[in-house]
Design a protein around this motif. Sequence first.
Motif, PDB file in Angstrom:
ATOM      1  N   TYR A  71      57.258  33.731  18.778  1.00 44.89           N
ATOM      2  CA  TYR A  71      58.267  32.978  18.975  1.00 44.89           C
ATOM      3  C   TYR A  71      57.834  31.897  20.129  1.00 44.89           C
ATOM      4  N   PHE A  72      56.826  32.158  20.760  1.00 47.37           N
ATOM      5  CA  PHE A  72      56.267  31.358  22.014  1.00 47.37           C
ATOM      6  C   PHE A  72      54.767  30.728  21.646  1.00 47.37           C
ATOM      7  N   GLY A  73      54.205  29.962  22.372  1.00 48.18           N
ATOM      8  CA  GLY A  73      52.924  29.443  22.364  1.00 48.18           C
ATOM      9  C   GLY A  73      51.796  30.519  22.542  1.00 48.18           C
ATOM     10  N   PRO A  74      50.693  30.324  22.199  1.00 45.97           N
ATOM     11  CA  PRO A  74      49.500  31.340  22.160  1.00 45.97           C
ATOM     12  C   PRO A  74      49.251  31.881  23.643  1.00 45.97           C
ATOM     13  N   THR A  78      37.158  28.165  30.777  1.00 43.16           N
ATOM     14  CA  THR A  78      37.088  28.518  29.251  1.00 43.16           C
ATOM     15  C   THR A  78      38.063  27.101  28.736  1.00 43.16           C
ATOM     16  N   GLY A  79      37.591  26.775  27.259  1.00 43.91           N
ATOM     17  CA  GLY A  79      38.507  25.724  26.707  1.00 43.91           C
ATOM     18  C   GLY A  79      38.646  26.613  25.324  1.00 43.91           C
ATOM     19  N   ASP A  80      40.092  26.509  25.084  1.00 42.10           N
ATOM     20  CA  ASP A  80      40.568  27.201  23.729  1.00 42.10           C
ATOM     21  C   ASP A  80      41.112  26.055  22.804  1.00 42.10           C
ATOM     22  N   TYR A  81      40.935  26.079  21.670  1.00 38.70           N
ATOM     23  CA  TYR A  81      41.636  25.661  20.445  1.00 38.70           C
ATOM     24  C   TYR A  81      42.446  26.662  19.623  1.00 38.70           C
ATOM     25  N   GLY A 136      51.201  26.207  11.681  1.00 34.77           N
ATOM     26  CA  GLY A 136      52.243  25.322  12.127  1.00 34.77           C
ATOM     27  C   GLY A 136      52.294  25.068  13.437  1.00 34.77           C
ATOM     28  N   ASP A 137      51.205  25.479  14.382  1.00 32.57           N
ATOM     29  CA  ASP A 137      51.236  25.093  15.807  1.00 32.57           C
ATOM     30  C   ASP A 137      49.560  25.015  16.422  1.00 32.57           C
ATOM     31  N   ARG A 138      49.348  23.987  16.794  1.00 33.10           N
ATOM     32  CA  ARG A 138      47.750  23.512  17.171  1.00 33.10           C
ATOM     33  C   ARG A 138      48.098  23.306  18.793  1.00 33.10           C
ATOM     34  N   THR A 139      47.341  24.025  19.353  1.00 26.10           N
ATOM     35  CA  THR A 139      47.288  23.975  20.993  1.00 26.10           C
ATOM     36  C   THR A 139      45.775  23.905  21.737  1.00 26.10           C
TER      37      THR A 139
END
Length: 292
Positions: free
Chosen positions: A30-33, A55-58, A63-66
């Motif tokens: 229910y929260f962001g990654p 680091t850079g993360d995708y 339904g959630d892109r971060t």
Amino acid sequence: MKMKSLYFLISVFCVHILHSQTLIHHTTNYFGPNANPVPEFTDALIPESTILTLTGDYYFGHGDRTLSNNMKVEIPLIPEKVSVKVWKTLVEYYYVKDEIVSRRSMQKNSGFATGDFYIQTRIKILSEKINRPAFVLNSTLKTASGSDFKNRRFFNTAGYYFDFELGKSLMFSNSFIDEIRLVSDIGFFSWDVQTPNLNVQDDAIVYGLKLILKHKSISLENTFSGYKGWIRRVEDYGNRPIVFSSKLNFNVRKTLWFVQFQYGIKYFPYEQIRLGVQIPLENFTPNFFGKN
């Protein structure tokens, strides 16, 4: 007429009370990654000099892109024996679909947020020998310093965890694989969960297994890890995430470059692509005992 007005006022009051007491699910489902991810663990070794990791993360899918970045610094107070590690998600940009906004009771579909500070102390309990593994104790504090709780990006509560790393290497000669290293991790994870008029702790068992294969300046890490919390409010509450990651490392002189893919097996509704670099900072390594 007066009775109808009274009933109306009572109904409005009850709806307000119920709305104000809506439970917020403090879980990865229910929260962001980056809010409460499965704790990462190392190869059961403490570095000789200070290491900066960027680091850079995708994160994508479900339904959630971060997009986010992370900075981590590990400083050995006693080289290869005791260190302090600090890390933080500096900034993340997120975009979520309407159904995710509704499910999490968010206020908007997109925006920016900054993450929590983590502070960790690492102590080597046992050094690796021919007939025994290395044994490292980690003690970690998660601060309530993240932003955008209203959009369910980071918790507004603190947490902590203790975990033990065990690592053992098998060396080979005249073989394509120079070294196989096996690492296990077990620990206890706890974080505050805000409920109406009450603060509760969610406690979990942390676990993980890692297989590292090395060939000259290249290594491959495969990690299976997760944690299992005790609170179960709804069917998909989700405080029992399980993830698998595969990470390819390249040593270029003294610098380590890496690329990683992580798959959310259960209750972690994200896939991750990570690019990063580890940079040794020998000049920033404490020298408490006057050794060169």
